[in-house]
Design a protein around this motif. Sequence first.
Motif: not given
Lengths: 455, 455
Positions: A428-433
């Motif tokens: 990822g690249n700092g992804n939040a669900a």
Amino acid sequence: MSSDSAIVQTARAARQASVALQSVTDKQKNEALLRIKQVLAERKTEIFEANEVDKKLAEEQVAQGKLSSSLFKRLDICNGDKFDSILSGVEDITHLPDPTKRVSLATKLDDDLELYRVSVPVGVLLTIFEARPEVVVNISCLALKSGNAVILKGGKEASHTNAVLAKVIQDALNSLPADSSIPKEAVQIVETREDISALLELDRFIDMVVPRGSNSLVKYIQNNTRIPVLGHADGLCSLFVDKDADLEKAKKIVVDSKTNYPAACNSAETLLVHHELLQSDKFAAIATALLAAGVSLRCDTATYNALSNVDSKFKEQVSQSTDEDYDTEFLDLTIAVKVVQDVSEAIDHIIEHGSKHTDCIITEDASVAEFFMARVDAAGCYWNASTRFADGFRYGFGAEVGVSTNKTHARGPVGLEGLVIYKYRCYGNGNAAGDYGSGKKQYLHQTIDQNNYKI
Amino acid sequence: MSSDSAIVQTARAARQASVALQSVTDKQKNEALLRIKQVLAERKTEIFEANEVDKKLAEEQVAQGKLSSSLFKRLDICNGDKFDSILSGVEDITHLPDPTKRVSLATKLDDDLELYRVSVPVGVLLTIFEARPEVVVNISCLALKSGNAVILKGGKEASHTNAVLAKVIQDALNSLPADSSIPKEAVQIVETREDISALLELDRFIDMVVPRGSNSLVKYIQNNTRIPVLGHADGLCSLFVDKDADLEKAKKIVVDSKTNYPAACNSAETLLVHHELLQSDKFAAIATALLAAGVSLRCDTATYNALSNVDSKFKEQVSQSTDEDYDTEFLDLTIAVKVVQDVSEAIDHIIEHGSKHTDCIITEDASVAEFFMARVDAAGCYWNASTRFADGFRYGFGAEVGVSTNKTHARGPVGLEGLVIYKYRCYGNGNAAGDYGSGKKQYLHQTIDQNNYKI
């Protein structure tokens, strides 16, 4: 950690070795295997001396009737070209494809969020085996090639040979150049029955048990651990000769399935015969082919009666069966015989009495064959071919870790693929669900070209 | 057979149904699913009445403090659009690809001897679940779609609803046209705890247990059966913030992993922090983001001291950790925090304390990330992404059978593929194994174009 018992320390060391093995390349693994081959060759004398000690002790046991001569034979690794074939077996494993780092799924969840499913070693194997010391070398090399650490426990008859072989392998690993090092704890050996009891409890360190040996050994292990067991206790293979069988094919397959190597797990133990074959002389012809090959037939009433006119020289080989015969793995030149009304009754019999190993239908009717092969729940469903083909080398796997009658993970003859599982790697690249969902970002779920992924 | 107990009869009937399911086509399975959806809709009143009975009894239990209100809520299938979403869930499953009949290996052993490895249903599933009655519908439909028979056991709070739902599904199967019939015993329900004890012993009929429920339920099952269990007891996910982490990404991922849905198994429970982050204000910034989101931090001495200047309004949320905190799945807004010297110590901690579910590294250093992802032995190894993405729907599987922390068969979020295994189908022409070998016929081992194979 200091309070760990010796056996827990062994298991923990195996786990730690397995972590280090995760990042070893196929080139490094092959170098390690060739180094093992080299050091085995260099220390042949030492290995043979240990084997002589075991054989001397075993000879006394044989003389006292405490050990069978066939077990004694399996102990010997000095005889003929046995040792050379052990060495070439090590090299053969280097030619097999690496079963790890294979990508079986690659999905773009979002533009900056990628998911890959990649094969990885199962982790730590425990192998328990009998008599044959070459298993130390063979299973160690299969474990290393698949990136697994292994703990070995052999039979006590071969304890000197096993110990030296394991030591030689550890020394070979220790002598690798630093940049391709594999910890020597990747291969460890334990000696006592108590060690095994303790290890079978250690499911937090050991991921799979691979028993190599007798039915009773495998059953004992299956009944005494929560760790997954890769193997088979029984090999109760059945043959069904349908009414539309070709007689020549039937004779050939039935005789080969029973007599080619009766002690093997893929040999046939039960012969089911369509009732119409008893009306003609077809059943008698098949039975006579078996009898002529030296096979004893345990027949139900109908098949027994159908053989009342059999050549007198075979009379003694034909007897009436008991119920138990249909649940027996004879492992010799004996077969249980039974009439069935049709393919459905044959399937019912196999489901009730079989061991899910390999079952065969002999027929020229494709629809009956497909019905049988779809419905019989066995690792191998065969149409007009001997059950004896159920073998990793014959299947072209290059190596056989074992034959599994499990219903999960790996089934049938198991090659190196049975020693791996997968993990999901997510980039990822700092992804939040929490950023995805109704009224928010949506998942792309696009398939990625797997060739773009290199690890 | 007549001497079988009722529960053995149930298990045997499931096995027989699973045999019939082997030859059902995908079209027939989808027709069955749509018929189930239709009959569920037709009998909504009857289902709701049963649910009212359960809810009335449960209300009394809640009043007496014997049942939690959250459990009560999960029992209710009449509320809002819950029932409609159950119905649409059934239809969704028809859109998923059939996981069976897929060919993963096709080899020509000889000109007239071909070998195919084909995916098949595992066989008979046993599902044990709590509270949510919609599991009856969901798991029955997933089982049918993958060609498995299923035996269900739900919580006693929902017994009336569960019984009616199972009856409706059986009636729907019974009402299918004869040419696409699936035996109604493909879906069966049992009621008592004694039934479960008995079924967990029946490994000759049941191939896999799929528990859906609490940690203690799953642990009980894992400890009381030799049948493979697909699932997870623990979800102890860890986050490691490396020294080269991007602060904004770190805050976002850490907060999302902990707070997006704290009760989920893929929520983070442990935060490992590189010691260099304690020298700057980076760790304090990450901790403050968690504190502002309502999270309580259980800190080791170093991280506790590093937060000595935290805003006074957050003081009460910061406490010193105990050893036990690093083995605890909090499932609420609490996280254990610990300093580590480097990525290796983070990996060691995760191997010792983690549950092999999902672990994440936050860093901008690709080589450190790869080192972590290769060596951490978890179903999901994440780089710069929230652990909350570890979910079958988010992975794009369309359905989630469960999340597995096993090391064999299926790992991580499991879709329909986790409910199948394979068998080898071998097609011969009267072939005998004795005809092959040194000086005789040789195996070809040629790969066959799999598109030529239709079953």
